[in-house]
Design a protein around this motif. Structure first.
Motif, PDB file in Angstrom:
ATOM      1  N   ALA A 335       0.833  -1.206   0.000  1.00  0.00           N
ATOM      2  CA  ALA A 335       0.000   0.000   0.000  1.00  0.00           C
ATOM      3  C   ALA A 335       0.868   1.257   0.000  1.00  0.00           C
ATOM      4  O   ALA A 335       0.571   2.239  -0.686  1.00  0.00           O
ATOM      5  CB  ALA A 335      -0.938  -0.010   1.201  1.00  0.00           C
ATOM      6  N   LEU A 336       1.945   1.218   0.785  1.00  0.00           N
ATOM      7  CA  LEU A 336       2.873   2.347   0.785  1.00  0.00           C
ATOM      8  C   LEU A 336       3.506   2.529  -0.585  1.00  0.00           C
ATOM      9  O   LEU A 336       3.696   3.657  -1.054  1.00  0.00           O
ATOM     10  CB  LEU A 336       3.971   2.115   1.830  1.00  0.00           C
ATOM     11  CG  LEU A 336       3.610   2.441   3.279  1.00  0.00           C
ATOM     12  CD1 LEU A 336       4.663   1.864   4.222  1.00  0.00           C
ATOM     13  CD2 LEU A 336       3.472   3.940   3.477  1.00  0.00           C
ATOM     14  N   ARG A 337       3.831   1.428  -1.230  1.00  0.00           N
ATOM     15  CA  ARG A 337       4.424   1.486  -2.571  1.00  0.00           C
ATOM     16  C   ARG A 337       3.489   2.168  -3.554  1.00  0.00           C
ATOM     17  O   ARG A 337       3.905   2.964  -4.393  1.00  0.00           O
ATOM     18  CB  ARG A 337       4.732   0.055  -3.029  1.00  0.00           C
ATOM     19  CG  ARG A 337       5.023  -0.123  -4.519  1.00  0.00           C
ATOM     20  CD  ARG A 337       6.462   0.145  -4.818  1.00  0.00           C
ATOM     21  NE  ARG A 337       6.839  -0.350  -6.135  1.00  0.00           N
ATOM     22  CZ  ARG A 337       6.953   0.401  -7.225  1.00  0.00           C
ATOM     23  NH1 ARG A 337       6.691   1.694  -7.183  1.00  0.00           N
ATOM     24  NH2 ARG A 337       7.349  -0.133  -8.384  1.00  0.00           N
ATOM     25  N   LEU A 338       2.207   1.868  -3.459  1.00  0.00           N
ATOM     26  CA  LEU A 338       1.231   2.387  -4.419  1.00  0.00           C
ATOM     27  C   LEU A 338       0.743   3.789  -4.078  1.00  0.00           C
ATOM     28  O   LEU A 338       0.482   4.599  -4.975  1.00  0.00           O
ATOM     29  CB  LEU A 338       0.032   1.435  -4.505  1.00  0.00           C
ATOM     30  CG  LEU A 338       0.341   0.057  -5.110  1.00  0.00           C
ATOM     31  CD1 LEU A 338      -0.823  -0.887  -4.880  1.00  0.00           C
ATOM     32  CD2 LEU A 338       0.647   0.186  -6.595  1.00  0.00           C
ATOM     33  N   LEU A 339       0.615   4.097  -2.790  1.00  0.00           N
ATOM     34  CA  LEU A 339       0.013   5.361  -2.370  1.00  0.00           C
ATOM     35  C   LEU A 339       1.021   6.364  -1.825  1.00  0.00           C
ATOM     36  O   LEU A 339       0.777   7.583  -1.894  1.00  0.00           O
ATOM     37  CB  LEU A 339      -1.057   5.111  -1.299  1.00  0.00           C
ATOM     38  CG  LEU A 339      -2.308   4.362  -1.730  1.00  0.00           C
ATOM     39  CD1 LEU A 339      -3.206   4.121  -0.527  1.00  0.00           C
ATOM     40  CD2 LEU A 339      -3.065   5.132  -2.803  1.00  0.00           C
ATOM     41  N   GLY A 340       2.102   5.889  -1.243  1.00  0.00           N
ATOM     42  CA  GLY A 340       2.989   6.777  -0.509  1.00  0.00           C
ATOM     43  C   GLY A 340       2.452   6.995   0.900  1.00  0.00           C
ATOM     44  O   GLY A 340       1.280   6.748   1.188  1.00  0.00           O
ATOM     45  N   GLU A 341       3.331   7.459   1.781  1.00  0.00           N
ATOM     46  CA  GLU A 341       2.939   7.610   3.180  1.00  0.00           C
ATOM     47  C   GLU A 341       1.789   8.601   3.360  1.00  0.00           C
ATOM     48  O   GLU A 341       0.815   8.331   4.079  1.00  0.00           O
ATOM     49  CB  GLU A 341       4.132   8.066   4.029  1.00  0.00           C
ATOM     50  CG  GLU A 341       3.778   8.265   5.501  1.00  0.00           C
ATOM     51  CD  GLU A 341       4.895   8.886   6.306  1.00  0.00           C
ATOM     52  OE1 GLU A 341       4.651   9.266   7.479  1.00  0.00           O
ATOM     53  OE2 GLU A 341       6.024   9.018   5.778  1.00  0.00           O
ATOM     54  N   LYS A 342       1.878   9.767   2.709  1.00  0.00           N
ATOM     55  CA  LYS A 342       0.892  10.812   2.942  1.00  0.00           C
ATOM     56  C   LYS A 342      -0.513  10.363   2.570  1.00  0.00           C
ATOM     57  O   LYS A 342      -1.472  10.542   3.329  1.00  0.00           O
ATOM     58  CB  LYS A 342       1.271  12.073   2.167  1.00  0.00           C
ATOM     59  CG  LYS A 342       0.394  13.278   2.475  1.00  0.00           C
ATOM     60  CD  LYS A 342       0.925  14.526   1.799  1.00  0.00           C
ATOM     61  CE  LYS A 342       0.101  15.758   2.176  1.00  0.00           C
ATOM     62  NZ  LYS A 342       0.630  16.995   1.538  1.00  0.00           N
ATOM     63  N   ASP A 343      -0.649   9.748   1.384  1.00  0.00           N
ATOM     64  CA  ASP A 343      -1.985   9.341   0.957  1.00  0.00           C
ATOM     65  C   ASP A 343      -2.471   8.092   1.668  1.00  0.00           C
ATOM     66  O   ASP A 343      -3.683   7.906   1.830  1.00  0.00           O
ATOM     67  CB  ASP A 343      -2.015   9.147  -0.563  1.00  0.00           C
ATOM     68  CG  ASP A 343      -2.173  10.464  -1.303  1.00  0.00           C
ATOM     69  OD1 ASP A 343      -2.354  11.501  -0.629  1.00  0.00           O
ATOM     70  OD2 ASP A 343      -2.109  10.476  -2.549  1.00  0.00           O
ATOM     71  N   LEU A 344      -1.562   7.221   2.111  1.00  0.00           N
ATOM     72  CA  LEU A 344      -2.016   6.076   2.911  1.00  0.00           C
ATOM     73  C   LEU A 344      -2.560   6.565   4.246  1.00  0.00           C
ATOM     74  O   LEU A 344      -3.588   6.065   4.729  1.00  0.00           O
ATOM     75  CB  LEU A 344      -0.884   5.075   3.130  1.00  0.00           C
ATOM     76  CG  LEU A 344      -1.256   3.824   3.938  1.00  0.00           C
ATOM     77  CD1 LEU A 344      -2.472   3.120   3.362  1.00  0.00           C
ATOM     78  CD2 LEU A 344      -0.063   2.864   4.020  1.00  0.00           C
ATOM     79  N   LEU A 376       1.783   0.288   9.991  1.00  0.00           N
ATOM     80  CA  LEU A 376       2.353   1.409   9.236  1.00  0.00           C
ATOM     81  C   LEU A 376       3.398   2.140  10.065  1.00  0.00           C
ATOM     82  O   LEU A 376       4.509   2.418   9.583  1.00  0.00           O
ATOM     83  CB  LEU A 376       1.228   2.366   8.821  1.00  0.00           C
ATOM     84  CG  LEU A 376       1.664   3.727   8.243  1.00  0.00           C
ATOM     85  CD1 LEU A 376       2.464   3.530   6.955  1.00  0.00           C
ATOM     86  CD2 LEU A 376       0.452   4.616   7.993  1.00  0.00           C
ATOM     87  N   GLU A 377       3.059   2.454  11.298  1.00  0.00           N
ATOM     88  CA  GLU A 377       3.998   3.172  12.159  1.00  0.00           C
ATOM     89  C   GLU A 377       5.259   2.342  12.398  1.00  0.00           C
ATOM     90  O   GLU A 377       6.381   2.882  12.430  1.00  0.00           O
ATOM     91  CB  GLU A 377       3.328   3.525  13.489  1.00  0.00           C
ATOM     92  CG  GLU A 377       2.109   4.434  13.386  1.00  0.00           C
ATOM     93  CD  GLU A 377       2.439   5.818  12.833  1.00  0.00           C
ATOM     94  OE1 GLU A 377       3.642   6.148  12.679  1.00  0.00           O
ATOM     95  OE2 GLU A 377       1.493   6.567  12.544  1.00  0.00           O
ATOM     96  N   LYS A 378       5.090   1.050  12.581  1.00  0.00           N
ATOM     97  CA  LYS A 378       6.241   0.176  12.816  1.00  0.00           C
ATOM     98  C   LYS A 378       7.173   0.164  11.606  1.00  0.00           C
ATOM     99  O   LYS A 378       8.402   0.300  11.741  1.00  0.00           O
ATOM    100  CB  LYS A 378       5.765  -1.249  13.126  1.00  0.00           C
ATOM    101  CG  LYS A 378       6.899  -2.265  13.326  1.00  0.00           C
ATOM    102  CD  LYS A 378       6.368  -3.641  13.666  1.00  0.00           C
ATOM    103  CE  LYS A 378       5.758  -4.324  12.467  1.00  0.00           C
ATOM    104  NZ  LYS A 378       6.816  -4.758  11.482  1.00  0.00           N
ATOM    105  N   LEU A 379       6.586   0.037  10.415  1.00  0.00           N
ATOM    106  CA  LEU A 379       7.404  -0.001   9.191  1.00  0.00           C
ATOM    107  C   LEU A 379       8.138   1.316   8.977  1.00  0.00           C
ATOM    108  O   LEU A 379       9.300   1.334   8.567  1.00  0.00           O
ATOM    109  CB  LEU A 379       6.524  -0.331   7.988  1.00  0.00           C
ATOM    110  CG  LEU A 379       5.949  -1.751   7.939  1.00  0.00           C
ATOM    111  CD1 LEU A 379       4.983  -1.882   6.775  1.00  0.00           C
ATOM    112  CD2 LEU A 379       7.073  -2.772   7.817  1.00  0.00           C
ATOM    113  N   LEU A 380       7.463   2.414   9.242  1.00  0.00           N
ATOM    114  CA  LEU A 380       8.110   3.713   9.075  1.00  0.00           C
ATOM    115  C   LEU A 380       9.233   3.887  10.082  1.00  0.00           C
ATOM    116  O   LEU A 380      10.292   4.441   9.759  1.00  0.00           O
ATOM    117  CB  LEU A 380       7.083   4.836   9.210  1.00  0.00           C
ATOM    118  CG  LEU A 380       6.026   4.908   8.099  1.00  0.00           C
ATOM    119  CD1 LEU A 380       4.980   5.975   8.422  1.00  0.00           C
ATOM    120  CD2 LEU A 380       6.675   5.200   6.752  1.00  0.00           C
ATOM    121  N   ALA A 381       9.023   3.412  11.311  1.00  0.00           N
ATOM    122  CA  ALA A 381      10.064   3.499  12.331  1.00  0.00           C
ATOM    123  C   ALA A 381      11.277   2.657  11.938  1.00  0.00           C
ATOM    124  O   ALA A 381      12.427   2.995  12.270  1.00  0.00           O
ATOM    125  CB  ALA A 381       9.524   3.050  13.685  1.00  0.00           C
TER     126      ALA A 381
END
Length: 438
Positions: A335-344, A376-381
């Motif tokens: 989902a991050l790949r397709l949308l990016g962080e902001k839009d996800l 999501l937060e875990k992956l970003l961290a």
């Protein structure tokens, strides 16, 4: 005025010292009375344009002399100074054919749209309010200056401006003014799409946007007829306790004041009436409504001449709003790949609002969203890789290996997909090794 900035006070003082009247006028007076910080400061004066130019030379710019407007540069800021005027005949429901300058402040105030915008105050705090704007503010009322039908026929954009002021300032629209808005709504067809877009953007940001949308869907339907089938459209489904329009407004009221989210919330179910079916048990279904809503939203935003970036963001969120937020590392990375962080993040907010606008017994979907957001937060961290700029190899690496042109982009995308899918770690040597298998 107590809070008039120094650079504006200097303009007022200079005009008065030259023998002319000078007043702050319109929105800055209204906002000051409300205790809000004015966005702009406008000055009106008895001085004719050429007289204003003479007072402030060489710091005056003749930006609109035919309409009496001179831009004065004061302390590195621009202030519009406009001569008292009376408007001539309006033929296009937008701008007067001509203006006549006057020495009467009251005549100038009489041509304005709403009483709350028809007030003037000078540097000493003297308020001129011939139409009762201050009392209307105290009562929380929006009322036209004079005859509403005439005001809206002069400038049809005032119809949307009125709704915007009511939404932003939390005002009730006075009975005659409200009736006139409904009666004259078709005049909005004369207004440029770009101007409608700007007013609608501001309206939807307002704290009372939901109330105004509930009261005036017929006005919105002039430029967006697609919304009219939503009004009163029963969903006949146990997940929903509101009709489609009311559900959409509830969702809008629950999202952050982010323009893309506001527009997405309002339009996410715009396609439901078009694809409605009822099964043998009398239960309503909306198969494929996200795709239909996406196409309708795209058309509607193009009609209002929205920017490409804004339109594509809203359309993407509308298209994705009915998909489940993944609850696995791999799914969230995709989902991050397709949308990016902001839009996800936006999509999660939109789905929360969509769920909370449904029947209360189904609000437990918030738990699934919590789970997806935690991943999501875990992956970003962990600084998980989901974009090309994070990839441990780049175009220069591929050039060195002999790849050229569009092939480089295709290979980088394939490598990123492999990382996102967990097939290979985001390490340079591992990626170059994987490249040999492609």
């Amino acid at each position: 005025m107590k809070n008039v900035p120094g650079y504006v006070a200097e303009i007022l003082s200079a005009l008065e010292a030259a023998g002319y009247e000078a007043w702050c006028v319109g929105g800055c007076v209204r906002d000051s009375l409300l205790g809000r910080e004015p966005e702009d400061w406008d000055v009106t004066t008895s001085a004719l344009p050429e007289e204003t130019m003479a007072v402030f030379a060489p710091h005056a710019i003749p930006t609109g002399l035919q309409h009496g407007t001179v831009t004065v540069r004061s302390d590195h800021k621009n202030v519009e100074v406009t001569t008292y005027r009376v408007d001539g005949e309006y033929r296009d429901h937008r701008r007067p054919e001509s203006v006549v300058f006057t020495r009467s402040l009251e005549e100038d105030l009489a041509r304005r749209d709403f009483t709350i915008n028809a007030m003037a105050e000078n540097a000493r705090g003297e308020l001129r309010d011939p139409f009762g704007g201050a009392e209307d503010l105290r009562r929380g009322l929006l009322r036209c200056v004079g005859e509403p039908d005439r005001r809206f026929a002069e400038d049809a954009l005032r119809i949307l401006r009125g709704l915007r002021f009511a939404a932003v300032l939390g005002l009730e629209i006075e009975t005659e003014t409200a009736a006139s808005i409904h009666r004259n709504r078709e005049l909005l067809r004369q207004i440029a799409a770009e101007r409608i877009q700007v007013e609608l953007m501001k309206l939807l940001r307002g704290k009372d946007a939901g109330r105004i949308l509930r009261q005036y869907p017929d006005v919105v339907g002039v430029f967006w007829p697609e919304v009219l089938p939503m009004v009163g459209f029963a969903q006949k489904n146990h997940h929903h306790c509101f009709d489609v329009w009311e559900h959409s407004i509830h969702a809008l009221e629950m999202v952050k004041k982010d323009d893309a989210l506001l527009w997405s919330a309002l339009l996410h179910d715009i396609g439901k009436p078009e694809c409605f079916t009822v099964d043998g048990a009398g239960v309503g279904h909306f198969y494929g409504h996200a795709q239909i809503s996406r196409d309708l939203a795209d058309t509607m935003l193009r009609r209002l001449k929205c920017s490409t970036e804004f339109r594509e963001t809203v359309v993407r969120l509308v298209e994705w709003h009915d998909r489940e937020i993944p609850r696995t590392d791999k799914g969230v990375r995709r989902a991050l790949r397709l949308l990016g962080e902001k839009d996800l993040r936006r999509l999660i907010v939109l789905k929360r609002a969509d769920n909370l606008a449904q029947a209360p017994e189904y609000h437990n979907r918030q738990l699934d969203l919590d789970e997806g957001e935690a991943i999501l937060e875990k992956l970003l961290a962990e600084d998980a890789c989901f974009s090309l700029k994070q990839l441990a190899v780049n175009g220069r690496d591929l050039l060195a290996l002999g790849l050229r042109g569009a092939e480089i982009g295709r290979v980088l995308d394939a490598l990123l997909d492999a990382v996102v899918n967990g097939e290979v770690p985001n390490e340079r040597e591992a990626l170059l090794g994987h490249l040999r298998t492609l």
